[in-house]
Design an enzyme around this catalytic site. Structure first.
Site, PDB file in Angstrom:
ATOM      1  N   ASP A  29     -44.859  66.747  71.673  1.00  0.00           N
ATOM      2  CA  ASP A  29     -43.809  67.670  72.112  1.00  0.00           C
ATOM      3  C   ASP A  29     -44.336  69.099  72.186  1.00  0.00           C
ATOM      4  OD1 ASP A  29     -44.022  67.515  69.252  1.00  0.00           O
ATOM      5  OD2 ASP A  29     -42.171  68.652  69.065  1.00  0.00           O
ATOM      6  N   GLU A  85     -42.569  67.195  66.477  1.00  0.00           N
ATOM      7  CA  GLU A  85     -43.240  67.982  65.429  1.00  0.00           C
ATOM      8  C   GLU A  85     -42.678  69.393  65.389  1.00  0.00           C
ATOM      9  OE1 GLU A  85     -46.205  70.764  63.703  1.00  0.00           O
ATOM     10  OE2 GLU A  85     -45.504  70.715  65.767  1.00  0.00           O
TER      11      GLU A  85
END
Ligand SMILES: [Zn+2]
Length: 382
Positions: free
Chosen positions: A81, A143
């Protein structure tokens, strides 16, 4: 065997696939396209790929790809991400890889989609049959927000590898330590009433005054007891970040809420810290007769320290030519270390360029990082 696209082509593909994670649903995006793309490349190299669903509704996934078999081995780990971006503040399209001034610009180039093509370029040099211990490529979700991907590793059946490299951008320097993070809230409920007669109410604001004294007192205690000179700020920190309470000068405040963060050094844990806070919170509740409740604003991330006398850190130091250091940002490292995997954070690109417009990966970081990863694979898997 089929060949992969070049590092540059791979990175261009990954940057073009949005995978923003955000606590705000309007910005949040699935990471499945990135996972599927990585899975395809890993399969091309002969990896066995397992895709794990982390959050079905928000379509968030982890991928674990395995080359070779047996115990031990090495994990190359990264998150898929990115943070959201403000395209109007970029000089180029954040979702289009742009080469300029010996740099590759694009959202996620250094933090940290760029790690995967480098890991694959290193992996490409090895065949499954020659590996004596397995090589894993781990790609996680979310994350940048909740770390829900890393939290789901417990149920992924992550094998107990000997070592893990998390390729966050550290300018090719090994990182063996970071602080943990907690964000907590305290809500105090008293009783509202007319200000002319204090007996008509019980001020939550005044109770909060006491609460803040308790928390600052706790901060001082923690700072006296815990210290690590490896960090540029060597003590734990606590920041009282925002407060909301009351509505009118002539009304006794019925409710007040405080949000604060705590950044703590290795050796301190979230559970124990919450107990210490709760003890103070209950003390204020008892002395003021208000209702005091503490709750977490997110689950928190533990502090990270590599194993003492870590073989991996020594190897990373000798391959990079840099002594290991501590950083101020948190990573997924504590979740891998939790699996008793010797873990270090090291990758191409600089954290200074992450989370801001015109994020880039310097071209001259690419080959050195591929070489480091290749040497790591040789050490742990051959
Ligand atoms: Zn990152």
């Amino acid at each position: 065997m089929a060949k992969l696209p070049s590092i540059m082509q791979q990175l261009a593909s990954l940057v073009a696939l949005p995978s923003v994670s955000s606590a705000l649903p309007d910005y949040d995006h699935s990471n499945l396209d990135v996972i599927n793309q990585l899975a395809q490349w890993c399969e091309t190299l002969g990896f066995t790929v397992h895709i794990q669903c982390v959050d079905e509704e928000r379509k968030k996934y982890n991928m674990l790809a395995t080359l070779g078999r047996g115990p031990g081995g090495l994990v190359l780990a990264g998150h898929t991400d990115t943070v959201p971006c403000n395209p109007e503040r970029w000089s180029s399209d954040p979702f289009k890889l742009t080469e300029k001034n010996k740099r590759l610009y694009g959202l996620g180039t250094c933090d940290m989609k760029g790690f995967f093509p480098l890991a694959l370029a290193a992996a490409e040099k090895f065949k499954a049959q020659e590996l004596k211990a397995p090589l894993f490529i781990l790609a996680t979700a979310d994350e940048e927000t909740s770390m829900s991907g890393a939290r789901a590793l417990a149920t992924l059946g992550l094998p107990k590898a000997r070592a893990a490299i998390i390729g966050e951008p550290t300018g090719l320097k090994p990182v063996n330590m970071h602080k943990g993070i907690m964000m907590e809230a305290v809500r105090i409920t008293g009783k509202a009433g007319h200000s002319s007669n204090p007996h008509l109410g019980n001020s939550a604001l005044e109770a909060m005054h006491e609460m803040m004294s308790e928390l600052l007192d706790l901060r001082m205690e923690l700072q006296q007891q815990h210290r690590h000179t490896g960090f540029s700020v060597p003590t734990p920190t606590m920041n009282l970040g925002c407060i909301h309470g009351g509505d009118n000068p002539n009304r006794i405040c019925g409710q007040c809420e405080l949000h604060f963060d705590l950044r703590f050094i290795p050796g301190m844990g979230i559970h124990a810290l919450r107990n210490l806070i709760d003890h103070r919170v209950q003390r204020v509740a008892a002395s003021t007769g208000t209702e005091c409740e503490r709750y977490p604003l997110f689950e928190g991330v533990e502090a990270f320290a590599s194993e003492e006398n870590s073989e991996l850190v020594r190897l990373a130091e000798s391959l990079s030519g840099h002594g290991a250091e501590a950083v101020a940002f948190a990573t997924e490292a504590p979740f891998l270390a939790d699996h008793k995997i010797d873990t270090v954070v090291m990758g191409a690109g600089s954290i200074d360029q992450a989370h801001q417009p015109d994020e880039f990966l310097a071209l001259d970081q690419i080959t050195p990082m591929v070489n480091i990863l290749t040497a790591m694979i040789k050490h742990y898997c051959l």
